[in-house]
Motif scaffolding. Structure first.
Motif, PDB file in Angstrom:
ATOM      1  N   ALA A 107       0.834  -1.209   0.000  1.00  0.00           N
ATOM      2  CA  ALA A 107       0.000   0.000   0.000  1.00  0.00           C
ATOM      3  C   ALA A 107       0.867   1.258   0.000  1.00  0.00           C
ATOM      4  N   ALA A 108       1.891   1.280   0.844  1.00  0.00           N
ATOM      5  CA  ALA A 108       2.788   2.436   0.907  1.00  0.00           C
ATOM      6  C   ALA A 108       3.529   2.606  -0.422  1.00  0.00           C
ATOM      7  N   ARG A 109       3.974   1.511  -1.013  1.00  0.00           N
ATOM      8  CA  ARG A 109       4.683   1.569  -2.293  1.00  0.00           C
ATOM      9  C   ARG A 109       3.783   2.099  -3.398  1.00  0.00           C
ATOM     10  N   GLU A 110       2.572   1.546  -3.510  1.00  0.00           N
ATOM     11  CA  GLU A 110       1.643   1.986  -4.558  1.00  0.00           C
ATOM     12  C   GLU A 110       1.298   3.467  -4.390  1.00  0.00           C
ATOM     13  N   CYS A 111       1.065   3.880  -3.163  1.00  0.00           N
ATOM     14  CA  CYS A 111       0.728   5.279  -2.904  1.00  0.00           C
ATOM     15  C   CYS A 111       1.867   6.186  -3.351  1.00  0.00           C
ATOM     16  N   PHE A 112       3.102   5.830  -3.004  1.00  0.00           N
ATOM     17  CA  PHE A 112       4.243   6.665  -3.379  1.00  0.00           C
ATOM     18  C   PHE A 112       4.458   6.670  -4.891  1.00  0.00           C
ATOM     19  N   GLU A 113       4.411   5.479  -5.507  1.00  0.00           N
ATOM     20  CA  GLU A 113       4.644   5.394  -6.947  1.00  0.00           C
ATOM     21  C   GLU A 113       3.617   6.201  -7.739  1.00  0.00           C
ATOM     22  N   GLU A 114       2.380   6.171  -7.290  1.00  0.00           N
ATOM     23  CA  GLU A 114       1.301   6.772  -8.072  1.00  0.00           C
ATOM     24  C   GLU A 114       0.986   8.217  -7.712  1.00  0.00           C
ATOM     25  N   THR A 115       1.329   8.647  -6.489  1.00  0.00           N
ATOM     26  CA  THR A 115       0.999  10.024  -6.076  1.00  0.00           C
ATOM     27  C   THR A 115       2.199  10.846  -5.632  1.00  0.00           C
ATOM     28  N   GLY A 116       3.314  10.193  -5.333  1.00  0.00           N
ATOM     29  CA  GLY A 116       4.487  10.896  -4.814  1.00  0.00           C
ATOM     30  C   GLY A 116       4.449  11.124  -3.312  1.00  0.00           C
ATOM     31  N   LEU A 117       3.384  10.671  -2.656  1.00  0.00           N
ATOM     32  CA  LEU A 117       3.221  10.906  -1.220  1.00  0.00           C
ATOM     33  C   LEU A 117       3.531   9.653  -0.414  1.00  0.00           C
ATOM     34  N   GLU A 118       4.112   9.877   0.760  1.00  0.00           N
ATOM     35  CA  GLU A 118       4.473   8.782   1.657  1.00  0.00           C
ATOM     36  C   GLU A 118       3.306   8.481   2.594  1.00  0.00           C
ATOM     37  N   LEU A 119       2.879   7.230   2.581  1.00  0.00           N
ATOM     38  CA  LEU A 119       1.737   6.776   3.375  1.00  0.00           C
ATOM     39  C   LEU A 119       2.195   6.039   4.616  1.00  0.00           C
ATOM     40  N   GLU A 120       1.655   6.434   5.760  1.00  0.00           N
ATOM     41  CA  GLU A 120       1.794   5.629   6.967  1.00  0.00           C
ATOM     42  C   GLU A 120       0.525   4.805   7.072  1.00  0.00           C
ATOM     43  N   VAL A 121       0.657   3.511   6.872  1.00  0.00           N
ATOM     44  CA  VAL A 121      -0.502   2.621   6.910  1.00  0.00           C
ATOM     45  C   VAL A 121      -0.970   2.486   8.349  1.00  0.00           C
ATOM     46  N   GLU A 122      -2.265   2.718   8.547  1.00  0.00           N
ATOM     47  CA  GLU A 122      -2.846   2.614   9.889  1.00  0.00           C
ATOM     48  C   GLU A 122      -3.666   1.349  10.055  1.00  0.00           C
ATOM     49  N   GLY A 123      -4.087   0.726   8.959  1.00  0.00           N
ATOM     50  CA  GLY A 123      -4.816  -0.526   9.070  1.00  0.00           C
ATOM     51  C   GLY A 123      -5.727  -0.804   7.889  1.00  0.00           C
ATOM     52  N   ILE A 124      -6.505  -1.852   8.063  1.00  0.00           N
ATOM     53  CA  ILE A 124      -7.446  -2.331   7.041  1.00  0.00           C
ATOM     54  C   ILE A 124      -8.852  -1.927   7.451  1.00  0.00           C
TER      55      ILE A 124
END
Length: 146
Positions: free
Chosen positions: A56-73
């Motif tokens: 999820a963090a990888r896809e978010c960064f690759e597609e938007t340039g933003l770093e995601l802190e995953v909090e859960g499902i």
């Protein structure tokens, strides 16, 4: 008679990232030829050996340039298309860094924060994610990923 329970599945695992801030949804504009220019959420396949939070963090960064802190499902769905099984995890999190993508590459044309009331005006790759947005809004509690 064949025992159907003895068959195993080979499923494709997908992560779909829903981040809502200030009534705006994080979205990306597609670069793939089959859906070029259409809008969708950061999402993609989990690579072999990768856990869903990292995917999820990888896809978010690759597609938007933003770093995601995953909090859960916040949701899981199972879909069958013909003979293929797809398992999709709805992932919630918060943005902790990066710069919103403005330069196109093979992953996406750009990332953007889109007002929830304006999404219907966009040309979308698919509308399936709208159910995820609604579910995320209705389910503020996230299941932690172990």
């Amino acid at each position: 008679m064949e025992d159907k329970a003895s068959k195993t599945h080979s499923a494709t695992i997908i992560v779909s990232v829903i981040v809502i801030q200030d009534n705006k949804l994080l979205m990306m504009q597609e670069a793939k030829p089959e859906c070029y220019g259409k809008w969708y959420i950061p999402a993609g396949r989990v690579e072999v050996g990768e856990d869903i939070a990292c995917a999820a963090a990888r896809e978010c960064f690759e597609e938007t340039g933003l770093e995601l802190e995953v909090e859960g499902i916040f949701g899981v769905s199972h879909m069958v298309y013909g003979t293929k099984d797809w398992i999709r995890y709805g992932i919630g999190g918060r943005i902790v860094g990066g710069d919103l993508k403005k330069k196109a590459d093979s992953e996406s044309l750009q990332g953007a924060w889109v007002d929830l009331n304006e999404i219907s005006k966009l040309q979308l790759r698919a509308s399936d994610f709208l159910a995820l947005v609604k579910l995320r809004q209705e389910c503020p509690q996230l299941i932690k990923i172990a």
